[in-house]
Design an enzyme around this catalytic site. Structure first.
Site, mmCIF file in Angstrom:
data_model
loop_
_atom_site.group_PDB
_atom_site.id
_atom_site.type_symbol
_atom_site.label_atom_id
_atom_site.label_comp_id
_atom_site.label_asym_id
_atom_site.label_seq_id
_atom_site.Cartn_x
_atom_site.Cartn_y
_atom_site.Cartn_z
ATOM 1 N N SER A 40 0.836 -1.200 0.000
ATOM 2 C CA SER A 40 0.000 0.000 0.000
ATOM 3 C C SER A 40 0.877 1.258 0.000
ATOM 4 C CB SER A 40 -0.960 -0.023 1.186
ATOM 5 O OG SER A 40 -1.990 0.947 1.028
ATOM 6 N N ASP A 62 -8.065 -4.668 -6.560
ATOM 7 C CA ASP A 62 -7.699 -3.728 -5.507
ATOM 8 C C ASP A 62 -8.273 -2.339 -5.802
ATOM 9 O OD1 ASP A 62 -6.483 -2.235 -3.522
ATOM 10 O OD2 ASP A 62 -4.458 -2.917 -3.957
#
Length: 533
Positions: A170, A452
């Site tokens: 991330s 995602d």
């Protein structure tokens, strides 16, 4: 877990070690350490004035169980959180796998201004000035160049004498990608998993993978129910009190805060995971609720809190769906029930108010700035450099958003103005200078999840160069994990816990590839150093 070239005896030994560690809390398994690092690396930059010559303790943990001479150091950057939450990855996740496969040392490194790694006595806006990407990158480089591991003091395990590899997921994934570009002589290679390498102010695309990959009936129903609320809140305001009352949210003072609460459930998409220990089932539960053909009355919801069907039909009509009351009345009631059960009743049970829990306009809350108010760190980062404000207003007018259009840049940046007195957009150039969508470097692996929601800020974004497609090589791996969400390769299970689908085959395949290319990178490092292995 076995790897090519290992013999049966070694495999049994490692599995035995896994079994011994299986039920041990990783916080008790790994000792906490600190390294003293500079507060300020950039005395020529005016934005850090007044400058500091001080140092602060940067926290880390390591596991040298598999270390043999010549092995690498593999550092997981913990990112925007207390790093204790990353310790399981030393025990059974990707760092454990890579350390085991390379006879290396696994490390979890905390990010400045998170956990216990604070360089200042409080988190006032002035004292947050040292919280920038470039200062934090310098921390990770300084660590590799200066660390001395307890019990291994007789060995030089610093870069560039020892091969250092970085991993992050991330924000931390973007971070280690930048690290490879900025400090290529310190970190020989890095793996960016779900790395958000492109800073974006209005990140309305966050919800687009949910739209594309979510259950079609759920997505269709969600957009209609949100559109009902938006039509009332923006165009048919006479019905706003009735709408708020239906959801049990009459006491929320601001309409945009109310709209935010209605938008919360769809955000559970990101927290889906193949790992049963960390998977959040709330998205699937929510979709099951709003697509159920029958009324779902919670056992915790009394009959007095259920909105009458007559009122629901009135709201649907006021929201522009009077011709669909026969198909939307039950989903609307179930939506109401879900919000009441999960977002209203828990707050009231704590004798708190809804404004205290959900208001983004709370100036009193934002005035707090002690070290206990660690919530300030990540907002400061996105207010100053990253953006990523997830709006509904930014969605093109030609399509219905999954979250309310009341979630605007103005609304989502309230925290920037009220907590930090930041009134201008973030300096995204300070981040995108490292490469953004097009970031690439030898021995920089880019790994993303197909589904995602953060993919739109990664090199795999459809708006990235080449439409998010590149050739994948050992030197520059570029991998998209089928069916995956947010850095799914980071998690792991013990050898005796694997079963069909756990981990999913696409995750297993990518983790095997990570082991293979890190081994290849290590061999390349040793060849450059003239070492025989």
């Amino acid at each position: 877990m076995s790897y090519e070239g290992m013999n049966g005896t070694l495999i049994r030994t490692l599995d035995s070690q896994n079994l011994e560690r299986r039920d041990i809390d990783p916080e008790t398994l790994y000792a906490e350490h600190n390294i003293s690092v500079p507060i300020d690396y950039f005395h020529n930059e005016t934005k850090y004035e007044p400058h500091s010559n001080g140092t602060f303790p940067l926290r880390y943990w390591f596991d040298a169980s598999y270390y043999e001479d010549g092995g690498p150091v593999i550092v997981l950057q913990s990112g925007e959180t207390d790093a204790t939450g990353r310790l399981p990855f030393l025990q059974k996740g990707i760092i454990h796998q890579l350390a085991q496969a390379t006879n290396g040392i696994g490390v979890i490194l905390e990010h400045r201004y998170y956990g216990t790694s604070f360089p200042t006595p409080d988190l006032s806006t002035e004292n947050l000035r040292f919280l920038t990407t470039e200062q934090a990158l310098a921390d990770m480089a300084y660590f590799a160049q200066n660390v001395v591991f307890e019990g291994l003091e007789d060995k030089n395990l610093t870069a560039p004498e020892t091969a250092y590899f970085g991993y992050g997921g991330s924000y931390a994934g973007a971070f280690v990608a930048f690290l490879r570009v900025q400090y290529p002589d310190v970190y020989y290679g890095t793996i960016s998993s779900s790395g958000v390498t492109e800073a974006i102010y209005d990140f309305w695309r966050y919800y687009e993978p949910v739209r594309e990959y979510g259950p079609p009936d759920c997505i269709s129903t969600q957009t209609k129910l949100i559109n009902v609320a938006d039509t009332i809140l923006l165009n048919n305001t006479a019905y706003t009190p009735q709408l708020k009352s239906a959801f049990g949210l009459s006491d929320i003072s601001y309409d945009d805060d109310f709209a935010q609460v209605l938008s919360y459930p769809i955000g559970g998409w990101q927290s889906r995971n193949w790992d049963p220990e960390v998977n959040d089932p709330s998205f699937d539960e929510y979709c099951s609720n709003i697509t159920s053909p029958t009324l779902l009355i919670s056992e915790n919801t009394t009959t007095t809190t259920n909105t009458s069907m007559q009122s629901i039909r009135q709201l649907l009509t006021a929201g522009g769906y009077g011709n669909q009351t026969s198909t939307l009345s039950v989903p609307m009631q179930n939506f109401i029930t879900y919000i009441r059960k999960n977002y209203v009743q828990p707050v009231l049970a704590q004798n708190s108010t809804l404004d205290e829990q959900y208001s983004t306009h709370n100036t009193t809350f934002y005035a707090q700035s002690s070290l206990a108010d660690s919530w300030r760190s990540w907002p400061y980062q996105y207010c100053t450099e990253y953006g990523y404000l997830q709006t509904g207003s930014g969605v093109p007018a030609s399509q219905l958003p999954l979250v309310s259009r009341l979630l605007t840049l103005e609304y989502n940046s309230l925290i920037c103005r009220l907590a930090f007195n930041i009134t201008s957009p973030p300096d995204t150039d300070a981040v995108n200078k490292y490469g953004g969508f097009g970031i690439a470097y030898d021995r920089l692996a880019i790994i993303d999840g197909e589904e995602d929601p953060w993919r739109g800020a990664s090199p795999h974004s459809v708006v990235a160069p080449g439409g998010g497609r590149r050739e994948s090589t050992v030197e520059r791996p570029f991998l998209l994990i089928e069916g995956a969400v947010h850095h799914w390769d980071e998690n792991g299970v013990f050898a005796n816990e694997t079963k069909e689908g756990v981990p999913p085959e696409p995750v297993r395949q990518v983790q095997r590839m990570e082991v293979e290319f890190v081994r290849a990178w290590l061999a390349e490092f040793n060849k450059e150093k003239g070492r025989r292995v």
